[in-house]
Design an enzyme around this catalytic site. Structure first.
Site, PDB file in Angstrom:
ATOM      1  N   GLU A  29       0.856  -1.189   0.000  1.00 55.74           N
ATOM      2  CA  GLU A  29       0.000   0.000   0.000  1.00 55.74           C
ATOM      3  C   GLU A  29       0.892   1.238   0.000  1.00 55.74           C
ATOM      4  O   GLU A  29       2.010   1.213   0.540  1.00 55.74           O
ATOM      5  CB  GLU A  29      -0.880  -0.024   1.263  1.00 55.74           C
ATOM      6  CG  GLU A  29      -1.790   1.195   1.382  1.00 55.74           C
ATOM      7  CD  GLU A  29      -2.855   1.056   2.479  1.00 55.74           C
ATOM      8  OE1 GLU A  29      -2.859   0.035   3.205  1.00 55.74           O
ATOM      9  OE2 GLU A  29      -3.673   1.986   2.604  1.00 55.74           O
ATOM     10  N   ASN A  74      -6.687   1.377   2.893  1.00 56.80           N
ATOM     11  CA  ASN A  74      -7.449   2.600   3.165  1.00 56.80           C
ATOM     12  C   ASN A  74      -7.088   3.715   2.178  1.00 56.80           C
ATOM     13  O   ASN A  74      -7.917   4.550   1.839  1.00 56.80           O
ATOM     14  CB  ASN A  74      -7.186   3.067   4.592  1.00 56.80           C
ATOM     15  CG  ASN A  74      -7.726   2.094   5.630  1.00 56.80           C
ATOM     16  OD1 ASN A  74      -8.603   1.296   5.337  1.00 56.80           O
ATOM     17  ND2 ASN A  74      -7.197   2.155   6.833  1.00 56.80           N
ATOM     18  N   ASN A 174     -12.130  -0.908  -0.761  1.00 54.97           N
ATOM     19  CA  ASN A 174     -11.448  -1.473   0.400  1.00 54.97           C
ATOM     20  C   ASN A 174     -12.231  -1.168   1.676  1.00 54.97           C
ATOM     21  O   ASN A 174     -12.600  -0.014   1.919  1.00 54.97           O
ATOM     22  CB  ASN A 174     -10.056  -0.841   0.534  1.00 54.97           C
ATOM     23  CG  ASN A 174      -9.320  -1.323   1.781  1.00 54.97           C
ATOM     24  OD1 ASN A 174      -8.901  -2.470   1.846  1.00 54.97           O
ATOM     25  ND2 ASN A 174      -9.182  -0.457   2.775  1.00 54.97           N
ATOM     26  N   GLU A 175     -12.500  -2.199   2.456  1.00 61.93           N
ATOM     27  CA  GLU A 175     -13.109  -2.059   3.798  1.00 61.93           C
ATOM     28  C   GLU A 175     -14.209  -0.986   3.826  1.00 61.93           C
ATOM     29  O   GLU A 175     -14.196  -0.087   4.673  1.00 61.93           O
ATOM     30  CB  GLU A 175     -12.031  -1.749   4.853  1.00 61.93           C
ATOM     31  CG  GLU A 175     -11.076  -2.902   5.047  1.00 61.93           C
ATOM     32  CD  GLU A 175     -10.108  -2.755   6.224  1.00 61.93           C
ATOM     33  OE1 GLU A 175     -10.019  -1.663   6.810  1.00 61.93           O
ATOM     34  OE2 GLU A 175      -9.445  -3.752   6.558  1.00 61.93           O
ATOM     35  N   TYR A 246      -6.531  -8.980  11.639  1.00 56.23           N
ATOM     36  CA  TYR A 246      -5.207  -8.872  12.270  1.00 56.23           C
ATOM     37  C   TYR A 246      -5.345  -9.293  13.728  1.00 56.23           C
ATOM     38  O   TYR A 246      -6.373  -9.038  14.347  1.00 56.23           O
ATOM     39  CB  TYR A 246      -4.708  -7.425  12.231  1.00 56.23           C
ATOM     40  CG  TYR A 246      -4.520  -6.875  10.832  1.00 56.23           C
ATOM     41  CD1 TYR A 246      -3.338  -7.085  10.139  1.00 56.23           C
ATOM     42  CD2 TYR A 246      -5.521  -6.134  10.211  1.00 56.23           C
ATOM     43  CE1 TYR A 246      -3.162  -6.572   8.853  1.00 56.23           C
ATOM     44  CE2 TYR A 246      -5.347  -5.626   8.928  1.00 56.23           C
ATOM     45  CZ  TYR A 246      -4.167  -5.845   8.260  1.00 56.23           C
ATOM     46  OH  TYR A 246      -3.984  -5.336   6.998  1.00 56.23           O
ATOM     47  N   GLU A 294      -6.241  -9.379   3.528  1.00 53.29           N
ATOM     48  CA  GLU A 294      -5.409  -8.720   4.550  1.00 53.29           C
ATOM     49  C   GLU A 294      -5.400  -9.628   5.762  1.00 53.29           C
ATOM     50  O   GLU A 294      -6.453  -9.880   6.361  1.00 53.29           O
ATOM     51  CB  GLU A 294      -5.944  -7.344   4.931  1.00 53.29           C
ATOM     52  CG  GLU A 294      -5.701  -6.288   3.885  1.00 53.29           C
ATOM     53  CD  GLU A 294      -6.015  -4.874   4.375  1.00 53.29           C
ATOM     54  OE1 GLU A 294      -5.818  -4.591   5.576  1.00 53.29           O
ATOM     55  OE2 GLU A 294      -6.448  -4.068   3.537  1.00 53.29           O
ATOM     56  N   GLN A 351       1.544  -6.471   5.484  1.00 56.01           N
ATOM     57  CA  GLN A 351       1.845  -6.187   4.102  1.00 56.01           C
ATOM     58  C   GLN A 351       3.188  -6.850   3.772  1.00 56.01           C
ATOM     59  O   GLN A 351       3.584  -7.771   4.474  1.00 56.01           O
ATOM     60  CB  GLN A 351       1.820  -4.688   3.866  1.00 56.01           C
ATOM     61  CG  GLN A 351       0.406  -4.114   4.160  1.00 56.01           C
ATOM     62  CD  GLN A 351       0.204  -2.670   3.716  1.00 56.01           C
ATOM     63  OE1 GLN A 351       0.993  -2.080   3.012  1.00 56.01           O
ATOM     64  NE2 GLN A 351      -0.911  -2.085   4.156  1.00 56.01           N
TER      65      GLN A 351
HETATM   66  O1  AHR Z   1      -2.947  -2.951   6.110  1.00 52.22           O
HETATM   67  C1  AHR Z   1      -3.152  -1.777   6.838  1.00 52.22           C
HETATM   68  C2  AHR Z   1      -4.589  -1.284   6.770  1.00 52.22           C
HETATM   69  O2  AHR Z   1      -5.411  -2.182   7.461  1.00 52.22           O
HETATM   70  C3  AHR Z   1      -5.199  -1.199   5.396  1.00 52.22           C
HETATM   71  O3  AHR Z   1      -4.942  -0.002   4.768  1.00 52.22           O
HETATM   72  C4  AHR Z   1      -6.670  -1.316   5.687  1.00 52.22           C
HETATM   73  O4  AHR Z   1      -7.366  -1.884   4.623  1.00 52.22           O
HETATM   74  C5  AHR Z   1      -6.730  -2.122   6.956  1.00 52.22           C
HETATM   75  O5  AHR Z   1      -7.556  -1.538   7.891  1.00 52.22           O
END
Ligand code: AHR
Length: 503
Positions: A29, A74, A174-175, A246, A294, A351
């Site tokens: 990103e 994001n 995205n999200e 995450y 992700e 990432q």
């Molecule tokens: O990977 C970091 C961020 O985590 C990304 O930009 C977003 O999609 C997620 O919230």
């Protein structure tokens, strides 16, 4: 007291599915030092003619990453892709609103496609469905995928790219369920824009595959209704639904932390059920696949990030320094994907460089491997083939958030073409080694190649540019005798047992 011993049966006929190599994807990103100072640093001694760091390229190649998601995250939700193409000196500097930095646009679509070729990856491109929509997306795909003879395709050619990039995999935003997202949308609003954008993009290039946004994590109040509503509207246009998650060990409870792949498993099962409910509702023959685009550990850098001043260029954001226990959880997450090889067909470790990443760099300096590099590399290299269903008997424990946590996680991949079998195992026991016996009944003539392990006495051990404290080693005590393999899985260890038919 539970007897500490595990046993397993592996048979080449007990198959889950062929592994889609794209589950070993990753993500870059425009965030922190992922691009600037990570993959791209023109004044670095290792920079190539385009400004890409050759030392980083070599490390990415070691991971054998099949596909890389780009440019966000994001960031994509307020991104003008046109800012990143054409002569570099004409590209605008913009406020990057998601991460509150300045984006110079020195790297954009064409450069990233070039970089992806250098590392041997495909690109998974995301379009902006936050501040923009159908028009910007259909223009972008005309620019990247249409051969010539139209405004956008000829603009690409005028930028020095005669041949189309033929990007096959596209993320519709995205999200979009997250209130933090620029242009956040309700499920209905998102479903509609995903449907119409997808329709227009497939008109331009019917060969593409589209990923719709699902929930940003299992804790979202709209999970799993967001997936259900989105798919109900856009079922015919999309091919995948995305999952993001995450984990962190915030309460410093390793037994509970190492069990968190069970949450990931539950997430996957819920999304599969949701997809199949909509499939039934639509009387459809088509199945929606899962793109876990992700996933990782992310928490070490949270406090440091709060201190970063806004509006700088490429500040050190989200730079988690991973420890040994993080590598073990990453191993269990990879095993979870293999256990769902029939439905999880894409994934992206988030990432790849500097930003919550397996690879770290110093500006103008060295590049090095974090602890999590190793399970990712092992799975990506050896986990290609058919995912088998291990019949595993292993003792269990209870933790703060989970019950019946297996001490051992396992997956096995049979590569028919190379006549290889690889068994991945994590022993989560904090104090004891775990003896394991594996019945390899249908693998006659297979011989043990090696048993690789990642072990360390200290769960908090980290790697640095100076010292690889956590690195793979060989366990020489593993034996294969007449189709029966016996091994000791060291306490808290990641294990890769490789076998091959040499006849
Ligand atoms: O990977 C970091 C961020 O985590 C990304 O930009 C977003 O999609 C997620 O919230």
């Amino acid at each position: 007291m539970t007897k500490l011993k595990s046993n397993m049966i592996l048979d080449k006929n007990y198959q889950i599915a062929k592994v889609d190599d794209r589950i070993y994807g990753s993500f870059i990103e425009h965030l922190g030092r992922a691009v600037y100072g990570g993959i791209y640093e023109p004044d670095h001694p290792e920079a190539d003619e385009q400004g890409f760091r050759k030392d980083v390229i070599e490390l990415v190649k070691e991971l054998n990453v099949p596909i890389v998601r780009y440019p966000g995250g994001n960031m994509v939700s307020a991104y003008n892709w046109e800012d990143g193409v054409g002569p570099k000196h004409e590209r605008p500097r913009r406020l990057e609103l998601a991460w509150r930095t300045i984006e110079t646009n020195e790297v954009g679509t064409n450069e990233f496609v070039d970089w992806a070729k250098k590392v041997g990856s495909e690109v998974m491109m995301a379009v902006n469905l936050g501040t923009r929509g159908i028009d910007a997306a259909r223009n972008l795909i005309e620019y990247t995928n249409h051969p010539s003879g139209t405004y956008w395709s000829d603009l690409r050619r005028s930028h020095g790219y005669e041949q189309p990039h033929n990007i096959k995999t596209w993320c519709l935003g995205n999200e979009m369920d997250g209130p933090w997202q620029i242009g956040h949308k309700t499920a209905y609003e998102y479903g509609r824009i995903a449907q119409e954008t997808g329709k227009a993009m497939k008109q331009v290039d019917p060969t593409i595959e589209l990923v719709a946004c699902g929930s940003s994590n299992t804790g979202m109040p709209t999970f799993p209704e967001y997936e259900a509503t989105t798919l109900d509207i856009a079922y015919d246009q999309v091919d995948f639904i995305s999952l993001h998650q995450y984990y962190g060990n915030r309460s410093n409870d390793p037994a509970n932390y190492l069990a968190k792949s069970m949450d990931m498993d539950h997430f996957i099962n819920t999304v599969i059920a949701t997809c199949d409910y909509i499939k039934a509702k639509h009387r459809s023959k088509k199945s929606i696949y899962l793109s876990f685009d992700e996933w990782n550990v992310w928490y070490h850098s949270n406090d440091a990030d709060k201190k970063i001043e806004p509006w700088s260029i490429a500040p050190p954001q989200l730079e988690d320094h991973y420890n040994f226990e993080d590598a073990l959880l990453v191993g269990s997450m990879l095993i979870t994907f293999l256990q769902h090889a029939d439905r999880v067909k894409m994934a992206a470790m988030a990432q790849l460089v500097n930003v919550i990443a397996p690879i770290m760099t110093e500006n103008k300096g060295r590049a090095w491997k974090q602890t999590i590099f190793y399970p990712y590399m092992h799975a990506s290299i050896y986990g290609r083939g058919i995912s088998l269903k291990p019949i595993l008997n292993t003792p269990k424990y209870d933790s703060q958030d989970f019950t019946d946590v297996p001490y051992v996680d396992s997956a096995a991949v049979y590569n028919e073409e190379n006549q290889e079998l690889t068994i991945f195992l994590v022993n989560k026991h904090l104090e004891s080694a775990m003896p394991i016996e594996i019945d390899l009944r249908s693998f006659d003539n297979y011989q043990l190649v090696e048993h690789i392990e990642l072990v360390h006495d200290d769960l908090k051990a980290v790697n640095t540019a100076d010292h690889q404290a956590v690195a793979p080693q060989l366990n020489k005590d593993t034996k294969l005798d007449n189709g029966h393999l016996t091994a000791q899985l060291a306490k808290t260890s990641w294990n890769v047992i490789r076998l091959k038919n040499n006849n």
